[in-house]
Design a protein around this motif. Structure first.
Motif, PDB file in Angstrom:
ATOM      1  N   ALA A  82       0.920  -1.294   0.016  1.00 18.94           N
ATOM      2  CA  ALA A  82       0.176   0.029   0.024  1.00 18.94           C
ATOM      3  C   ALA A  82       0.826   1.289   0.120  1.00 18.94           C
ATOM      4  O   ALA A  82       0.621   2.107  -0.596  1.00 18.94           O
ATOM      5  N   ALA A  83       2.072   1.335   0.629  1.00 20.58           N
ATOM      6  CA  ALA A  83       2.867   2.484   0.877  1.00 20.58           C
ATOM      7  C   ALA A  83       3.642   2.697  -0.636  1.00 20.58           C
ATOM      8  O   ALA A  83       3.765   4.002  -0.872  1.00 20.58           O
ATOM      9  N   GLU A  84       3.546   1.585  -1.378  1.00 20.29           N
ATOM     10  CA  GLU A  84       4.093   1.827  -2.652  1.00 20.29           C
ATOM     11  C   GLU A  84       3.071   2.005  -3.730  1.00 20.29           C
ATOM     12  O   GLU A  84       3.466   2.079  -4.924  1.00 20.29           O
ATOM     13  N   ARG A  95      -8.876  -4.594  10.720  1.00 18.91           N
ATOM     14  CA  ARG A  95      -7.922  -3.559  11.394  1.00 18.91           C
ATOM     15  C   ARG A  95      -6.686  -3.248  10.604  1.00 18.91           C
ATOM     16  O   ARG A  95      -6.313  -2.216  10.375  1.00 18.91           O
ATOM     17  N   VAL A  96      -6.238  -4.231   9.995  1.00 21.12           N
ATOM     18  CA  VAL A  96      -5.090  -3.887   8.967  1.00 21.12           C
ATOM     19  C   VAL A  96      -5.559  -3.024   7.604  1.00 21.12           C
ATOM     20  O   VAL A  96      -4.721  -2.044   7.419  1.00 21.12           O
ATOM     21  N   ALA A  97      -6.728  -3.285   7.248  1.00 19.80           N
ATOM     22  CA  ALA A  97      -7.112  -2.463   6.159  1.00 19.80           C
ATOM     23  C   ALA A  97      -7.725  -0.807   6.788  1.00 19.80           C
ATOM     24  O   ALA A  97      -7.012  -0.133   6.080  1.00 19.80           O
ATOM     25  N   ALA A  98      -7.989  -0.600   7.754  1.00 14.26           N
ATOM     26  CA  ALA A  98      -8.089   0.432   8.293  1.00 14.26           C
ATOM     27  C   ALA A  98      -6.667   1.074   8.624  1.00 14.26           C
ATOM     28  O   ALA A  98      -6.578   2.175   8.377  1.00 14.26           O
ATOM     29  N   GLU A  99      -5.752   0.229   8.973  1.00 16.50           N
ATOM     30  CA  GLU A  99      -4.289   0.958   9.186  1.00 16.50           C
ATOM     31  C   GLU A  99      -3.922   1.481   8.004  1.00 16.50           C
ATOM     32  O   GLU A  99      -3.175   2.505   8.052  1.00 16.50           O
ATOM     33  N   ILE A 100      -4.167   0.738   6.673  1.00 20.38           N
ATOM     34  CA  ILE A 100      -3.640   1.192   5.717  1.00 20.38           C
ATOM     35  C   ILE A 100      -4.684   2.576   5.210  1.00 20.38           C
ATOM     36  O   ILE A 100      -3.651   3.554   4.837  1.00 20.38           O
ATOM     37  N   GLY A 101      -5.741   2.371   5.375  1.00 24.08           N
ATOM     38  CA  GLY A 101      -6.455   3.685   4.943  1.00 24.08           C
ATOM     39  C   GLY A 101      -7.991   3.843   4.794  1.00 24.08           C
ATOM     40  O   GLY A 101      -8.734   2.837   5.357  1.00 24.08           O
TER      41      GLY A 101
END
Length: 676
Positions: free
Chosen positions: A438-440, A456-462
């Motif tokens: 996601a950062a890339e 939780r991980v999806a929310a962490e991404i954005g």
């Protein structure tokens, strides 16, 4: 409250209501006085929303601040409409202070108008009148003398002069309807300006509601009625990768699916082919949706293969027609054609597919086409929808100023427009991989059998424009298919799949049960096979290649103690990499693997008991297991989830575009696991 603060507050209120404006559409301004820091003397300024900003989220940094005396002095050097684009460059010489946004093409509209506060908006109700065949008469009937009609003119300095002249000639007016474009309202105070904007929009909507005929799009066609929702979404998921592949012929695109009532009703009507062929009207619309959409002319019950064949035919015809449109209007100074693929594809009974360089762009394109449908409905209800001429649309789409605006956009990230699906993405290595991709720039589907962890991980991404979560147990074929369907509906398909889901049971051979063996092989060997099979189906449908990356293990080649079921399952995965690389290469699909050493910190596997059992095997405290693994490596370094994610990114990036069938060790150097 200072004029600038009032402007921001008013912009946020207007931008929050889709009935008033649309994303990144329109602009607002306020005039006021400040002290010039250079002279200490008062100076009249105008703050106006800059180029590319959004009213609903506007900040002070998104405003351009200009000296009003300098801006208005430009009227004395204006060279005429044929050279009005030159004026935009002069706006920079009117700026006051440091920072702020680049002035937009609409700056003159606000600065030349003799009003303290100005709103220029693109409401559906206002554009419906602006795009009606008899717009001038309807505007007079709707508003009387309070609003004046201004014929279509491309945004720019001359339009600003025209509106300023209307204001002087009609001091009783509160605003104007701009033919084929939108509305502009003004006021002596911020509140008065906002009230006038709202009055114009609500009055226009009430007029359309009261005067409009009940079926502006004509009779409904039974064969184009929407499929029931489950069937509709299944059909959309099957078509999305095909359409995304077609829409990515010139450059890779991300997709977005819309099946709102407005879209489905429009596509079930008899008049939708005629209206869609006319294209959108407002410049804000067709800059995002292109001159017209691609429309399927088959019912939703048609055979899927027949539908796909027809879509391919229509796409080829669309590209030919778009190239002809470009040739009809381009001249020696026109920018090169940007791409001939559709941004909007309409499928009766199923919905709308929109495409863009990223998810937000694709979603916003769809939102703008919904706005266009609303405009068509309003115009057809009281008159006849008549957008601006095709030649004028081309002048906007291939405007040198628009080209310059595109050139100012930041360079895309390495994985921009790529869609990744990561299994076991809710923790450990999977989480690290999801975050790195996601950062890339990739859109990420976080798949995990623990739905809460995935969320939780999806929310962490954005936001949902960057990541979505889906519950997937990789031993369940139906859940795998459903996960890829979610990816298709959310982003149009999948380009990169990371087979990361795994578990382990550490036991000596004599204590390993068939259930232990089956469980590990079901998740890792069978599960990665099932996921890869579904990935291949999607990627082949897209026709744009792709990447499948297996998170294997050094244990695929290293014979460690008390590890027969896990090691055998990992060896199975390792050979799947080779087998699938050989089979899928003809489709441009690369298959590679990553072989990590034991990843202790942040690992769901180690936290679930595997760590304690491995520590017992090696005779070290569990909390020292990571250090123990590090000391047995050549580099004496512990392997972390982020190191594995780095390898996945490298394998999926452009630098290794000619590499497939490779296993990359990420083990800090375990000699016994060297590949031979």
């Amino acid at each position: 409250m200072a004029a600038k603060d009032e402007l921001l507050a008013r912009s946020h209120r207007l931008g929050a209501d889709p009935a008033y404006t649309n994303y990144a559409g329109g602009n607002t301004s306020a005039k006021g006085e400040e002290t010039d820091p250079a002279t200490g003397q008062p100076v009249r300024l105008m703050w106006v929303k800059g180029s590319g900003g959004d009213l609903g989220t506007l900040t002070g940094a998104g405003l351009a601040a200009l000296r009003l005396d300098r801006l208005r002095a430009l009227a004395d050097v204006y060279p005429g409409v044929e050279r009005e684009d030159e004026m935009v460059g002069l706006f920079d010489y009117c700026l006051h202070g440091r920072g702020g946004a680049a002035p937009s093409i609409d700056t003159a509209m606000h600065g030349l108008l003799d009003a303290e506060h100005v709103d220029h908006l693109h409401p559906d109700a206002g554009i419906a009148l602006a795009a009606a065949a008899d717009g001038p008469a309807l505007t007079k009937e709707c508003f009387g003398d309070r609003v004046v009609w201004v014929p279509w003119r491309r945004p720019g300095f001359q339009l600003g002069l025209d509106i300023a002249a209307v204001r002087r000639a009609h001091p009783e007016a509160i605003g104007v309807v701009l033919g084929g474009h939108g509305i502009t309202a003004w006021g002596d105070t911020s509140d008065e300006c906002e009230q006038h904007s709202v009055e114009m929009i609500r009055t226009a909507q009430a007029f359309l509601d009261e005067r409009g005929r009940p079926e502006p799009f004509g009779a409904r066609l039974a064969e184009y009625e929407p499929l029931p929702e489950p069937e509709r979404h299944a059909r959309a998921a099957a078509l999305a990768p095909v359409l995304r592949g077609l829409a990515s012929t010139d450059r890779r695109q991300v997709g977005h699916y819309t099946d709102t009532v407005e879209v489905l009703d429009f596509l079930a009507s008899a008049e939708h082919p005629r209206l869609a062929a006319l294209g959108t009207s407002c410049p804000d619309h067709f800059l995002r949706t292109k001159v017209r959409p691609m429309v399927l002319d088959l019912p939703p019950t048609a055979d899927l293969d027949e539908t796909v064949t027809r879509l391919r035919e229509l796409h080829a015809a669309y590209r030919d027609e778009y190239a002809a449109y470009y040739r009809r209007h381009a001249d020696a100074d026109s920018p090169p054609m940007r791409g001939a693929d559709p941004a909007i594809v309409l499928v009766p009974g199923v919905g709308m597919f929109s495409f863009g360089r990223d998810k937000q762009t694709a979603r916003v394109a769809g939102e703008f086409y919904v706005n266009a449908i609303n405009v068509m409905r309003g115009a057809e209800a009281v008159s006849r929808y008549e957008p601006i001429p095709e030649a004028e649309k081309f002048r906007i789409e291939y405007w040198a100023l628009e080209e310059a605006k595109l050139a100012r956009m930041p360079r895309p990230k390495p994985l921009a427009a790529r869609v990744a699906l990561v299994t076991g993405g809710g923790s450990g290595i999977g989480r690290a991989v999801a975050l790195r991709l996601a950062a890339e720039g990739a859109c990420v589907v976080v798949a995990d059998r623990d739905a809460e962890s995935a969320a939780r991980v999806a929310a962490e991404i954005g936001t949902a424009d960057a990541a979505v979560a889906v519950e997937v147990d990789v031993t369940d074929e139906d859940q795998i298919r459903a996960g890829f369907a979610v990816a298709a509906l959310a982003f149009g398909g999948v380009d990169l799949v990371v087979n990361n889901a795994g578990l382990s049971v550490s036991k000596p051979l004599l204590e390993t049960t068939p259930a232990d063996w089956d469980r590990q092989h079901d998740v890792m060997a069978r599960g990665s096979f099932l996921v890869s099979r579904e990935a291949a189906r999607t990627m082949i449908a897209q026709g744009a290649g792709g990447d499948i990356v297996y998170i294997v293990s050094k244990n695929a080649v290293f014979a460690g103690p008390n590890n027969v079921a896990y090691g055998a399952a990992k060896a199975d995965q390792a050979h799947q990499v080779r087998l699938l690389a050989a089979e899928l290469g003809e489709h441009g699909i690369r298959v590679n693997g990553v072989n990590p050493d034991g990843v202790v910190r942040g690992s769901g596997i180690f936290a679930s008991g595997w760590g304690a059992r491995r520590a017992a095997v090696y005779g070290v405290p569990e909390e020292k297991l990571g250090e123990y693994y590090a000391q047995r490596t050549l580099l004496k370094r512990e392997v972390l989830p982020e190191h594995v994610a780095n390898a996945v990114f490298v394998l999926a990036g452009a630098e290794l575009s000619h590499t497939t069938g490779l296993h990359v060790p990420v083990d800090a150097g375990v000699a016994a696991a060297f590949l031979r």
